[in-house]
Scaffold this motif. Structure first.
Motif, mmCIF file in Angstrom:
data_model
loop_
_atom_site.group_PDB
_atom_site.id
_atom_site.type_symbol
_atom_site.label_atom_id
_atom_site.label_comp_id
_atom_site.label_asym_id
_atom_site.label_seq_id
_atom_site.Cartn_x
_atom_site.Cartn_y
_atom_site.Cartn_z
ATOM 1 N N ARG A 109 0.827 -1.119 -0.029
ATOM 2 C CA ARG A 109 -0.108 0.069 -0.040
ATOM 3 C C ARG A 109 0.821 1.057 0.059
ATOM 4 O O ARG A 109 0.469 2.394 -0.491
ATOM 5 C CB ARG A 109 -0.922 0.040 1.204
ATOM 6 C CG ARG A 109 -1.693 1.332 1.408
ATOM 7 C CD ARG A 109 -2.763 0.927 2.555
ATOM 8 N NE ARG A 109 -1.877 0.792 3.801
ATOM 9 C CZ ARG A 109 -2.694 0.720 4.817
ATOM 10 N NH1 ARG A 109 -3.813 0.780 5.044
ATOM 11 N NH2 ARG A 109 -2.013 0.499 5.870
ATOM 12 N N TYR A 110 2.033 1.075 0.608
ATOM 13 C CA TYR A 110 3.029 2.471 0.581
ATOM 14 C C TYR A 110 3.703 2.609 -0.614
ATOM 15 O O TYR A 110 4.687 3.340 -0.754
ATOM 16 C CB TYR A 110 3.757 2.257 1.757
ATOM 17 C CG TYR A 110 3.126 2.138 3.211
ATOM 18 C CD1 TYR A 110 2.609 3.277 3.892
ATOM 19 C CD2 TYR A 110 2.954 0.981 3.878
ATOM 20 C CE1 TYR A 110 1.786 3.305 4.894
ATOM 21 C CE2 TYR A 110 2.229 0.837 5.184
ATOM 22 C CZ TYR A 110 1.813 2.020 5.292
ATOM 23 O OH TYR A 110 0.985 2.163 6.848
ATOM 24 N N MET A 111 3.681 1.838 -1.720
ATOM 25 C CA MET A 111 4.278 1.784 -2.627
ATOM 26 C C MET A 111 3.653 2.667 -4.045
ATOM 27 O O MET A 111 2.387 2.222 -4.024
ATOM 28 C CB MET A 111 5.089 0.631 -3.104
ATOM 29 C CG MET A 111 5.289 0.009 -1.980
ATOM 30 S SD MET A 111 6.652 -1.011 -2.382
ATOM 31 C CE MET A 111 7.048 -1.039 -0.443
ATOM 32 N N ASN A 112 4.483 3.139 -4.825
ATOM 33 C CA ASN A 112 3.565 3.427 -6.123
ATOM 34 C C ASN A 112 3.499 2.378 -6.912
ATOM 35 O O ASN A 112 4.133 1.320 -6.815
ATOM 36 C CB ASN A 112 4.349 4.743 -6.782
ATOM 37 C CG ASN A 112 5.763 4.439 -7.225
ATOM 38 O OD1 ASN A 112 6.154 3.153 -7.599
ATOM 39 N ND2 ASN A 112 6.541 5.477 -7.628
ATOM 40 N N TYR A 113 2.619 2.390 -7.821
ATOM 41 C CA TYR A 113 2.233 1.335 -8.635
ATOM 42 C C TYR A 113 3.416 0.655 -9.708
ATOM 43 O O TYR A 113 3.417 -0.303 -9.825
ATOM 44 C CB TYR A 113 1.063 1.699 -9.703
ATOM 45 C CG TYR A 113 0.678 0.657 -10.563
ATOM 46 C CD1 TYR A 113 -0.249 -0.275 -9.719
ATOM 47 C CD2 TYR A 113 0.665 0.406 -11.801
ATOM 48 C CE1 TYR A 113 -0.912 -1.563 -10.474
ATOM 49 C CE2 TYR A 113 0.458 -0.579 -12.576
ATOM 50 C CZ TYR A 113 -0.591 -1.499 -11.947
ATOM 51 O OH TYR A 113 -0.978 -2.667 -12.386
ATOM 52 N N ALA B 41 7.002 -6.841 -4.922
ATOM 53 C CA ALA B 41 6.402 -8.012 -4.612
ATOM 54 C C ALA B 41 7.255 -9.445 -4.959
ATOM 55 O O ALA B 41 6.948 -10.331 -4.187
ATOM 56 C CB ALA B 41 4.944 -8.131 -5.478
ATOM 57 N N GLN B 42 7.823 -9.353 -5.811
ATOM 58 C CA GLN B 42 8.767 -10.483 -6.098
ATOM 59 C C GLN B 42 9.816 -10.662 -5.331
ATOM 60 O O GLN B 42 10.087 -11.842 -4.966
ATOM 61 C CB GLN B 42 9.350 -10.422 -7.771
ATOM 62 C CG GLN B 42 8.388 -10.428 -8.822
ATOM 63 C CD GLN B 42 9.031 -10.013 -10.147
ATOM 64 O OE1 GLN B 42 10.069 -9.594 -10.173
ATOM 65 N NE2 GLN B 42 8.372 -10.538 -11.156
ATOM 66 N N GLN B 43 10.323 -9.667 -4.824
ATOM 67 C CA GLN B 43 11.348 -9.838 -3.583
ATOM 68 C C GLN B 43 10.722 -10.129 -2.319
ATOM 69 O O GLN B 43 11.268 -10.712 -1.466
ATOM 70 C CB GLN B 43 12.114 -8.318 -3.545
ATOM 71 C CG GLN B 43 12.869 -8.127 -4.803
ATOM 72 C CD GLN B 43 13.680 -6.843 -4.478
ATOM 73 O OE1 GLN B 43 13.375 -5.851 -3.722
ATOM 74 N NE2 GLN B 43 14.680 -6.913 -5.454
ATOM 75 N N LEU B 44 9.426 -9.763 -2.030
ATOM 76 C CA LEU B 44 8.737 -10.343 -0.773
ATOM 77 C C LEU B 44 8.527 -11.878 -1.011
ATOM 78 O O LEU B 44 8.459 -12.434 0.119
ATOM 79 C CB LEU B 44 7.362 -9.591 -0.697
ATOM 80 C CG LEU B 44 7.278 -8.138 -0.389
ATOM 81 C CD1 LEU B 44 6.036 -7.439 -0.341
ATOM 82 C CD2 LEU B 44 8.128 -7.976 1.184
ATOM 83 N N LYS B 45 8.536 -12.218 -2.060
ATOM 84 C CA LYS B 45 8.251 -13.708 -2.023
ATOM 85 C C LYS B 45 9.436 -14.401 -1.620
ATOM 86 O O LYS B 45 9.228 -15.546 -1.078
ATOM 87 C CB LYS B 45 8.124 -14.297 -3.501
ATOM 88 C CG LYS B 45 6.970 -14.120 -4.133
ATOM 89 C CD LYS B 45 6.668 -14.328 -5.474
ATOM 90 C CE LYS B 45 5.275 -14.107 -6.194
ATOM 91 N NZ LYS B 45 5.253 -14.358 -7.529
ATOM 92 N N GLU C 9 14.711 2.900 0.376
ATOM 93 C CA GLU C 9 13.593 3.852 0.504
ATOM 94 C C GLU C 9 12.172 3.401 1.138
ATOM 95 O O GLU C 9 11.393 3.986 1.349
ATOM 96 C CB GLU C 9 13.398 4.665 -0.932
ATOM 97 C CG GLU C 9 12.870 3.754 -1.962
ATOM 98 C CD GLU C 9 14.312 2.884 -2.619
ATOM 99 O OE1 GLU C 9 14.111 2.196 -3.502
ATOM 100 O OE2 GLU C 9 15.411 3.046 -2.031
ATOM 101 N N PHE C 10 12.026 2.036 1.136
ATOM 102 C CA PHE C 10 10.871 1.211 1.390
ATOM 103 C C PHE C 10 10.902 0.735 2.762
ATOM 104 O O PHE C 10 10.161 -0.018 3.046
ATOM 105 C CB PHE C 10 10.437 0.206 0.376
ATOM 106 C CG PHE C 10 10.226 0.877 -0.964
ATOM 107 C CD1 PHE C 10 9.229 1.833 -1.213
ATOM 108 C CD2 PHE C 10 10.815 0.463 -2.110
ATOM 109 C CE1 PHE C 10 9.149 2.238 -2.246
ATOM 110 C CE2 PHE C 10 10.436 0.908 -3.339
ATOM 111 C CZ PHE C 10 9.713 1.901 -3.583
ATOM 112 N N ALA C 11 12.181 1.038 3.487
ATOM 113 C CA ALA C 11 12.335 0.503 4.871
ATOM 114 C C ALA C 11 11.178 0.810 5.852
ATOM 115 O O ALA C 11 10.840 -0.214 6.662
ATOM 116 C CB ALA C 11 13.766 0.843 5.406
ATOM 117 N N PRO C 12 10.527 1.947 5.993
ATOM 118 C CA PRO C 12 9.382 2.182 6.797
ATOM 119 C C PRO C 12 8.218 1.125 6.429
ATOM 120 O O PRO C 12 7.475 0.960 7.437
ATOM 121 C CB PRO C 12 9.015 3.534 6.438
ATOM 122 C CG PRO C 12 10.271 4.009 6.023
ATOM 123 C CD PRO C 12 10.982 3.313 5.255
ATOM 124 N N ALA C 13 8.173 0.713 5.133
ATOM 125 C CA ALA C 13 6.919 0.028 5.242
ATOM 126 C C ALA C 13 7.292 -1.558 5.511
ATOM 127 O O ALA C 13 6.328 -2.181 5.815
ATOM 128 C CB ALA C 13 6.844 -0.283 3.574
#
Length: 60
Positions: free
Chosen positions: A10-14, A21-25, A49-53
């Motif tokens: 939700r915190y990321m741009n499209y 999402a691939q890295q979250l896998k 830059e996405f560490a807070p998420a």
């Protein structure tokens, strides 16, 4: 787990969602908690830059 991923994306741009999402896998496809934590740290270091998420991943 689905809610955790949805909340993180939700915190990321499209444009960034698909690659992120691939890295979250790599986190939720691991075999044990230690490997998952290492994958989470790698993701955090690769994309600071996405560490807070990712904060909620540490508490849950």
């Amino acid at each position: 787990m689905v809610y955790q991923i949805r909340n993180t994306l939700r915190y990321m741009n499209y444009q960034d969602r698909k690659s992120y999402a691939q890295q979250l896998k790599s986190i939720y496809n691991t075999t044990n908690a230690e490997c998952a934590f290492e994958a989470l740290e790698t993701l955090k270091n690769d994309l600071p830059e996405f560490a807070p998420a990712l904060r909620s991943w540490y508490s849950n």
